[in-house]
Design an enzyme around this catalytic site. Structure first.
Site, mmCIF file in Angstrom:
data_model
loop_
_atom_site.group_PDB
_atom_site.id
_atom_site.type_symbol
_atom_site.label_atom_id
_atom_site.label_comp_id
_atom_site.label_asym_id
_atom_site.label_seq_id
_atom_site.Cartn_x
_atom_site.Cartn_y
_atom_site.Cartn_z
ATOM 1 N N GLU A 482 -8.594 -42.241 -64.743
ATOM 2 C CA GLU A 482 -8.035 -40.943 -65.096
ATOM 3 C C GLU A 482 -7.869 -40.118 -63.818
ATOM 4 O OE1 GLU A 482 -9.184 -39.462 -68.792
ATOM 5 O OE2 GLU A 482 -7.927 -37.709 -68.584
ATOM 6 N N GLU A 752 -19.527 -35.186 -69.282
ATOM 7 C CA GLU A 752 -18.314 -34.736 -69.961
ATOM 8 C C GLU A 752 -18.625 -34.283 -71.390
ATOM 9 O OE1 GLU A 752 -15.523 -37.939 -70.658
ATOM 10 O OE2 GLU A 752 -13.850 -36.538 -70.855
#
Ligand code: BGC
Length: 884
Positions: A482, A752
């Site tokens: 990502e 996260e």
């Protein structure tokens, strides 16, 4: 006699500016002094050409207390020049002190470039040498690095030599075999179809009389390597092969000069870097090393001519670097833990980092070492499922020439644990291993500790998640496939980031990327640079609420922290275009349309907040900020227009979402947080909303339930609304969901997800579970601004006025914080004594004032007292509450 000293000189926010993108660079400095109430009464700036000693600008003595962003006022600056600048400051008794000089490399003007883009000719497949079944083959078609070189003759040793260099891809340069500079992952990430930043190196000491060899190694990086999560279009986002662009300027004692540029005279071949890719890793076969490639003058064999070409779809604009380079910033010893089931050795750095390993071995020729990287362990094994398609594996093959050291050049991983597979028969003692953390080298500006070990670990985790994700752009995470510059993650974290590090240059650069990613119809993107996120779109993916709003929010933080008005002015038209973009399709002032991937309060736990409510609250927020920005820029008409817009949105919000009992639709923590913090509620409803928020936290057994968007506001809103104790409760919680929960599980960076791993369910979904995402670290701003109590006052941007607003809590024991603002160092130290009194010392830099806001109920200092520069000591006591 107290002295007033100019420190921390900056030009365009940089200690040394390596190239300018403006003809009017701005100068700034901080002040330090040893007295009380010190003020600068005047300054004098002098800019000198280092070579000619000619003074290019002397401001003369200017009677002003300003120290921030003072524009150059001399004749146009020459290109390819090296300048020194100094500032002399006068205090209130007219005593003068001179700074030590700071340096500026002026860089090149567009008309100075003679270089051409050069690259290896395309040879299929994947740019190999003669196709053979060898180490170059890899299943990702990651390319071998290209080595480039050019010989040139210098008539004599130059008095000055400067290299201007950039690449599409990543580069390292060498002169006569010596590595130039210490940058990593240069030139950084921009939208290469539009612009690329070039770097400037003083190479005077490396040029010799006679034959010289200038060399470069090119890797793929963001340009042609894999970036992002789209497996159908994993790489080649900007082009298919890396290319070099450089110009070496030599100046000789007799006034003559010569230029060596990238051109058709360069040669190329491949070498020991069999492939390198951010996501896949790097393979290095030391048997293929050609030690003399950057030194031997007549070397021809195996070298091919380069191709001179114009990159598609157009040659990018060349900008001087607006930001500090990325560098290796920390080295961590690796500790051997145990052997994995497959017999490989597992090492632990003790800290989750972004970077790579340095492996030193003594091994026979052809011995192969495989290094795999992971953030966490699953039992005794590396847990790599959360890396998704990132293979994160480096391979080193020894040349067998005694002790050898391998460090990848053009890849990085997000990891704490390393698994090394050693060649058969080699003992662990034959290797040594260290982890190397890299980041854009933004100066560290904050130091903060408390008397609570868990809070200190949290602060460290926030710092490291920032460090690990500030690589050219602020990324979401450094480990999986990502690594985009997601804008909401950055926006909620921006105030926190600014305490830990000087992010002024970093945002100056990234705001250009964000603006480059704006669509013609005004939409700011979800991520910047935009290309890899949605490679099938012809225009960037438009930003969701809170994502597309990010530039305006960060710009306002940037203004308050650094008082950079020109920055607001430069980006104002882009901000207006965004406001029009989201305003046009929403005539009833509820943000239902143009919300794109409306992510809402991303990754919240518990009941989800209404996405349209969140979107509308954010619209109000940016309208309100636009009114303030317009006012700051002296545009009264726009200020009135945006104020009116924010009022209309607030009115529509109340009608749509607020009921008579003060309840908001969805009744979630984040709904109340945004409504309270963004000023969406009528005065009389605020206490009701605040108490509903407290109820919701209590109903969640004293836990937060916020996602990325709510998290920034929870502690600030509670402490601004009479519930400071509850805010500290949340900070100190260690049961799920909380910051402390991740720390109890051993986190060394911010997770996260609140439930990245739980004892009951193990790991969260492999589809999205990073252990290094700074968004939840947004609580940092509250620790800095409310626990330590160092905050900007809105009345005067740039910390000219500082709001000291601490919260004392016996559970924290003490808080010691020092922040190097652009104006000078601000600090706040408080310690709670056993008898409950608090000793509090603050430092206000010269030129500035501090507004003292002790916590409610504490005596010992006048609330709202205003103090001048210097150190101030207070002893505070909690007022006894009379019990009837
Ligand atoms: C990223 C986030 C980002 C989000 C947007 C995720 O994949 O990692 O940090 O903000 O997508 O929904």
């Amino acid at each position: 006699m107290p002295q007033l000293r100019p420190i921390d000189l900056r030009c365009e926010h940089l200690a040394t500016a390596y190239g300018l993108n403006t003809s009017i660079p701005r100068f700034g400095w901080g002040l330090e002094g040893d007295g009380q109430d010190q003020r600068q009464t005047a300054y004098r700036l002098i800019v000198t050409d280092v070579e000619t000693r000619k003074v290019l600008w002397d401001s003369g003595k200017v009677f002003s207390d300003n120290t921030l962003l003072i524009p150059y006022g001399g004749a146009p600056l020459p290109s390819d020049a090296v300048l020194d600048w100094t500032v002399e400051v006068w205090d209130e008794v007219d005593q003068a002190t001179m700074s030590i000089p700071a340096r500026i490399f002026t860089g090149l003007h567009s008309e100075d470039w003679q270089a051409e883009w050069i690259a290896r000719y395309f040879v299929l497949p994947a740019g190999r040498e003669v196709p053979v079944d060898n180490a170059y083959d890899n299943r990702w078609q990651a390319r071998p690095a290209d080595y480039l070189r050019r010989a040139f003759a210098a008539p004599e040793v130059p008095v000055r030599a400067t290299l201007y260099v950039t690449a599409l891809g990543l580069y390292e340069t060498y002169l006569n075999g010596k590595r130039i500079g210490d940058h990593v992952m240069a030139p950084g990430w921009t939208d290469y179809h539009r612009r690329v930043e070039y770097q400037v190196h003083d190479v005077t000491d490396l040029v010799q009389d006679g034959e010289n060899i200038l060399g470069a190694i090119l890797g793929e990086g963001w340009y042609s390597g894999r970036v992002g999560h789209n497996q159908r279009r994993a790489g080649n986002h900007y082009g298919g092969r890396p290319a070099l662009f450089c110009q070496l300027h030599l100046h000789f004692a007799d006034g003559s000069s010569m230029i060596v540029a990238s051109d058709a005279q360069w040669q190329t071949r491949q070498g020991p870097i069999c492939y390198s890719d951010f996501l896949m890793g790097e393979m290095y076969d030391a048997r293929l090393e050609r030690c003399d490639w950057a030194t031997a003058p007549g070397l021809q064999a195996g070298w091919q001519p380069v191709e001179v070409f114009t990159p598609d779809p157009r040659a990018p604009k060349l900008d001087a670097a607006r930001v500090q380079p990325a560098r290796e910033v920390a080295r961590l010893p690796a500790k051997f833990l145990h052997l994995a089931q497959n017999g490989a050795a597992i090492f632990d750095l003790g800290q989750n980092i972004a970077g790579y390993c340095e492996l030193t071995v003594t091994a026979p020729q052809g011995a192969r070492f495989t290094l795999r990287h992971a953030e966490v362990l699953d039992g005794t094994e590396l847990y790599v499922a959360n890396l998704r398609h990132a293979v994160a594996t480096d391979i080193f093959i020894a040349a067998g020439k005694g002790q050898e050291t391998f460090k990848p050049r053009f890849t990085f991983h997000g990891f704490r644990y390393v698994e090394i597979t050693l060649p058969e028969g080699l003992a662990l003692e034959a290797i040594s291993l260290a982890g190397i953390a890299i980041q854009t080298d933004t100066p560290v500006t904050g130091e903060i500790t408390t008397g609570h070990p868990m809070v200190n670990q949290l602060l460290s985790n926030i710092f490291w998640s920032q460090r690990d994700n500030f690589l050219s752009v602020p990324t979401d995470c450094p480990q999986r496939d990502e690594r985009y510059g997601w804008s909401a993650d950055a926006q909620v974290f921006w105030k926190t980031a600014g305490y830990f590090m000087d992010v002024s240059a970093f945002l100056t650069k990234w705001m250009v990327d964000l603006e480059d990613g704006q669509s013609p119809d005004g939409a700011f993107p979800d991520v910047a640079p935009t290309k890899p996120l949605n490679p099938y779109r012809l225009t960037p993916q438009p930003g969701a609420p809170a994502w597309g709003d990010a530039p305006i929010i960060m710009a306002w933080d940037h203004w308050l922290r650094y008082a950079h008005r020109d920055f607001l002015a430069r980006h104002y038209p882009a901000f207006q275009a965004w406001m029009d973009h989201i305003g046009r399709p929403n005539p009833d002032f509820i943000r239902r349309n143009a919300v794109y991937n409306n992510y809402g309060d991303w990754l919240s736990v518990g009941p989800a907040s209404d996405r349209t409510l969140v979107a509308t609250a954010y619209w109000h927020r940016v309208a309100d900020l636009m009114a303030r920005i317009a006012e700051t820029l002296g545009n009264a008409t726009d200020a009135a227009r945006y104020t009116q817009l924010s009022r209309s949105i607030a009115a529509a919000f109340r009608t749509e979402y607020l009921d008579h009992n003060g309840c908001l639709t969805g009744d979630t923590q984040t709904a109340y947080l945004l409504a309270l913090d963004f000023g969406l509620l009528p005065e009389e409803m605020r206490p009701i909303a605040a108490s509903r928020l407290v109820d919701l936290i209590e109903a969640a057994d004293g836990h937060l339930q916020t996602g990325f968007l709510g998290v920034r506001h929870i502690c600030p809103v509670l402490s601004d609304n009479g519930a400071a104790r509850l805010a500290v409760d949340l900070l100190l919680k260690d049961t799920y969901p909380s910051w402390g929960f991740s720390i109890a599980q051993g986190a060394t960076t911010i997770w996260e997800r609140w439930d990245g791993w739980t004892p009951e369910r193990g790991f969260q979904s492999v589809n999205m579970n990073s252990f290094n995402h700074y968004a939840y670290g947004a609580v940092g701003e509250w620790i800095w601004s409310r626990i330590a109590g160092i905050d900007w006052a809105r009345s005067q941007a740039g910390y000219r006025e500082i709001a000291f607003r601490p919260l004392f809590d016996s559970r924290l024991g003490h808080c010691r914080a020092s922040y190097q603002a652009h104006v000078g160092t601000v600090s706040s130290y408080w310690t709670m004594q056993d008898d409950g009194t608090v000793d509090w010392r603050i430092t206000v830099p010269p030129n500035c004032s501090g507004r003292i806001e002790p916590p409610a109920g504490w005596t010992g200092v006048d609330p709202l007292a205003v103090v001048g520069s210097g150190t101030h000591d207070y002893r505070l006591k909690k007022r006894q509450i009379e019990v009837e």
